[in-house]
Scaffold this motif. Structure first.
Motif, PDB file in Angstrom:
ATOM      1  N   LYS A 117      73.022  54.351  49.264  1.00 23.40           N
ATOM      2  CA  LYS A 117      72.491  55.261  49.934  1.00 23.40           C
ATOM      3  C   LYS A 117      71.891  56.142  49.081  1.00 23.40           C
ATOM      4  O   LYS A 117      72.318  56.637  47.805  1.00 23.40           O
ATOM      5  CB  LYS A 117      73.798  56.176  50.503  1.00 23.40           C
ATOM      6  CG  LYS A 117      73.248  57.177  51.665  1.00 23.40           C
ATOM      7  CD  LYS A 117      74.525  57.762  52.140  1.00 23.40           C
ATOM      8  CE  LYS A 117      73.822  58.594  53.435  1.00 23.40           C
ATOM      9  NZ  LYS A 117      74.810  59.236  54.431  1.00 23.40           N
ATOM     10  N   LEU A 118      70.499  56.317  49.292  1.00 18.06           N
ATOM     11  CA  LEU A 118      69.618  57.347  48.579  1.00 18.06           C
ATOM     12  C   LEU A 118      69.967  58.715  48.723  1.00 18.06           C
ATOM     13  O   LEU A 118      70.296  59.102  49.990  1.00 18.06           O
ATOM     14  CB  LEU A 118      68.144  57.067  48.847  1.00 18.06           C
ATOM     15  CG  LEU A 118      67.684  55.827  48.890  1.00 18.06           C
ATOM     16  CD1 LEU A 118      66.284  55.640  49.258  1.00 18.06           C
ATOM     17  CD2 LEU A 118      67.970  55.173  47.352  1.00 18.06           C
ATOM     18  N   GLU A 119      70.035  59.511  47.607  1.00 25.31           N
ATOM     19  CA  GLU A 119      70.819  60.854  47.769  1.00 25.31           C
ATOM     20  C   GLU A 119      69.819  62.033  47.807  1.00 25.31           C
ATOM     21  O   GLU A 119      69.847  63.188  48.002  1.00 25.31           O
ATOM     22  CB  GLU A 119      71.932  61.057  46.738  1.00 25.31           C
ATOM     23  CG  GLU A 119      73.189  60.186  46.960  1.00 25.31           C
ATOM     24  CD  GLU A 119      74.012  60.495  45.881  1.00 25.31           C
ATOM     25  OE1 GLU A 119      75.209  59.540  46.028  1.00 25.31           O
ATOM     26  OE2 GLU A 119      73.762  61.267  44.948  1.00 25.31           O
ATOM     27  N   THR A 120      68.477  61.674  46.930  1.00 24.26           N
ATOM     28  CA  THR A 120      67.579  62.597  46.985  1.00 24.26           C
ATOM     29  C   THR A 120      66.237  62.140  47.305  1.00 24.26           C
ATOM     30  O   THR A 120      65.998  60.988  47.480  1.00 24.26           O
ATOM     31  CB  THR A 120      67.715  63.216  45.321  1.00 24.26           C
ATOM     32  OG1 THR A 120      67.371  62.219  44.478  1.00 24.26           O
ATOM     33  CG2 THR A 120      68.862  64.030  45.129  1.00 24.26           C
ATOM     34  N   ALA A 128      69.890  51.649  51.701  1.00 21.29           N
ATOM     35  CA  ALA A 128      69.010  50.374  51.411  1.00 21.29           C
ATOM     36  C   ALA A 128      69.801  49.343  50.675  1.00 21.29           C
ATOM     37  O   ALA A 128      70.935  49.352  50.277  1.00 21.29           O
ATOM     38  CB  ALA A 128      68.155  51.115  50.247  1.00 21.29           C
ATOM     39  N   ILE A 129      69.029  48.216  50.542  1.00 21.28           N
ATOM     40  CA  ILE A 129      69.540  47.343  49.894  1.00 21.28           C
ATOM     41  C   ILE A 129      68.574  46.814  48.806  1.00 21.28           C
ATOM     42  O   ILE A 129      67.630  46.750  48.793  1.00 21.28           O
ATOM     43  CB  ILE A 129      69.492  45.880  50.845  1.00 21.28           C
ATOM     44  CG1 ILE A 129      70.445  45.941  51.971  1.00 21.28           C
ATOM     45  CG2 ILE A 129      70.217  44.695  50.014  1.00 21.28           C
ATOM     46  CD1 ILE A 129      70.296  45.106  53.209  1.00 21.28           C
ATOM     47  N   VAL A 141      65.078  47.691  49.902  1.00 19.62           N
ATOM     48  CA  VAL A 141      64.598  47.601  51.369  1.00 19.62           C
ATOM     49  C   VAL A 141      65.417  48.620  52.291  1.00 19.62           C
ATOM     50  O   VAL A 141      66.773  48.601  52.323  1.00 19.62           O
ATOM     51  CB  VAL A 141      65.132  46.025  51.977  1.00 19.62           C
ATOM     52  CG1 VAL A 141      64.766  45.563  53.268  1.00 19.62           C
ATOM     53  CG2 VAL A 141      64.583  44.818  50.962  1.00 19.62           C
ATOM     54  N   LEU A 142      64.564  49.226  53.104  1.00 17.90           N
ATOM     55  CA  LEU A 142      65.212  50.346  53.855  1.00 17.90           C
ATOM     56  C   LEU A 142      65.218  49.604  55.218  1.00 17.90           C
ATOM     57  O   LEU A 142      64.071  49.721  56.080  1.00 17.90           O
ATOM     58  CB  LEU A 142      64.149  51.810  53.952  1.00 17.90           C
ATOM     59  CG  LEU A 142      64.015  52.248  52.490  1.00 17.90           C
ATOM     60  CD1 LEU A 142      63.262  53.521  52.518  1.00 17.90           C
ATOM     61  CD2 LEU A 142      65.572  52.834  51.974  1.00 17.90           C
ATOM     62  N   GLU A 143      66.424  49.213  55.835  1.00 15.71           N
ATOM     63  CA  GLU A 143      66.474  48.308  57.008  1.00 15.71           C
ATOM     64  C   GLU A 143      66.142  49.162  58.073  1.00 15.71           C
ATOM     65  O   GLU A 143      65.272  49.060  59.109  1.00 15.71           O
ATOM     66  CB  GLU A 143      67.484  47.630  57.293  1.00 15.71           C
ATOM     67  CG  GLU A 143      67.751  46.672  56.344  1.00 15.71           C
ATOM     68  CD  GLU A 143      69.087  45.805  56.405  1.00 15.71           C
ATOM     69  OE1 GLU A 143      70.107  46.642  56.511  1.00 15.71           O
ATOM     70  OE2 GLU A 143      69.275  44.885  56.264  1.00 15.71           O
ATOM     71  N   SER A 144      66.520  50.747  57.952  1.00 11.42           N
ATOM     72  CA  SER A 144      66.298  51.418  59.409  1.00 11.42           C
ATOM     73  C   SER A 144      65.020  51.771  59.483  1.00 11.42           C
ATOM     74  O   SER A 144      64.477  51.970  60.571  1.00 11.42           O
ATOM     75  CB  SER A 144      67.166  52.836  59.070  1.00 11.42           C
ATOM     76  OG  SER A 144      66.729  53.561  57.979  1.00 11.42           O
TER      77      SER A 144
END
Length: 154
Positions: A117-120, A128-129, A141-144
């Motif tokens: 999970k990207l925090e900033t 992300a994967i 990879v940002l699936e959403s």
């Protein structure tokens, strides 16, 4: 109303967003400022955060109206349906790009296949994967959002 993702011709993002606004269609083309360097000068240039993508907010029945604009190619699809971006994701992108502070992000012991999970930054709170890890960059990879993010570091 839903936010949809329009796919544009390369380098047409700002032109398409301007024309959509003139038509009265709510749109968002996130821009970042980069310093471009030529042999004789440096210049600050506003570049789209997502190449060939513009977000539009309209009713499902009005989706075809955007094809009147030169540069619009098609809608981005996800699982056979037009991709819908949640309001909170658009808000997160807007607030992250408007942040006045710059934060260095460091990642340790990340391996291919990890879910993080990207925090900033511009993609804070996005899952992300990890697709690739090298000495110079990460590919996530940002699936959403249906996109791939490349993060370079020194």
């Amino acid at each position: 109303m839903n936010w949809y993702v329009l796919y544009t011709k390369p380098k047409w993002e700002k032109k398409v967003a301007e024309k959509l606004t003139q038509m009265g269609i709510e749109c968002y083309c996130p821009l970042i400022t980069q310093i471009k360097e030529w042999s004789d000068r440096k210049k600050k240039v506003e570049m789209p955060l997502f190449n060939s993508y513009v977000f539009v907010q309209l009713e499902n029945s009005d989706r075809n109206s955007v094809f009147q604009i030169a540069g619009v190619v098609r809608y981005l699809f996800w699982l056979g349906k037009p991709a819908i971006v949640r309001d909170e994701e658009i808000s997160n992108i807007k607030s992250s790009l408007n942040a006045s502070n710059i934060v260095d992000v460091s990642v340790t012991k990340i391996q291919v296949g990890d879910r993080i999970k990207l925090e900033t930054g511009a993609f804070s709170n996005q899952n992300a994967i990890v697709q690739e890890v090298s000495k110079t960059h990460y590919i996530l990879v940002l699936e959403s959002l249906g996109c791939v993010l490349k993060i370079k570091y020194k």
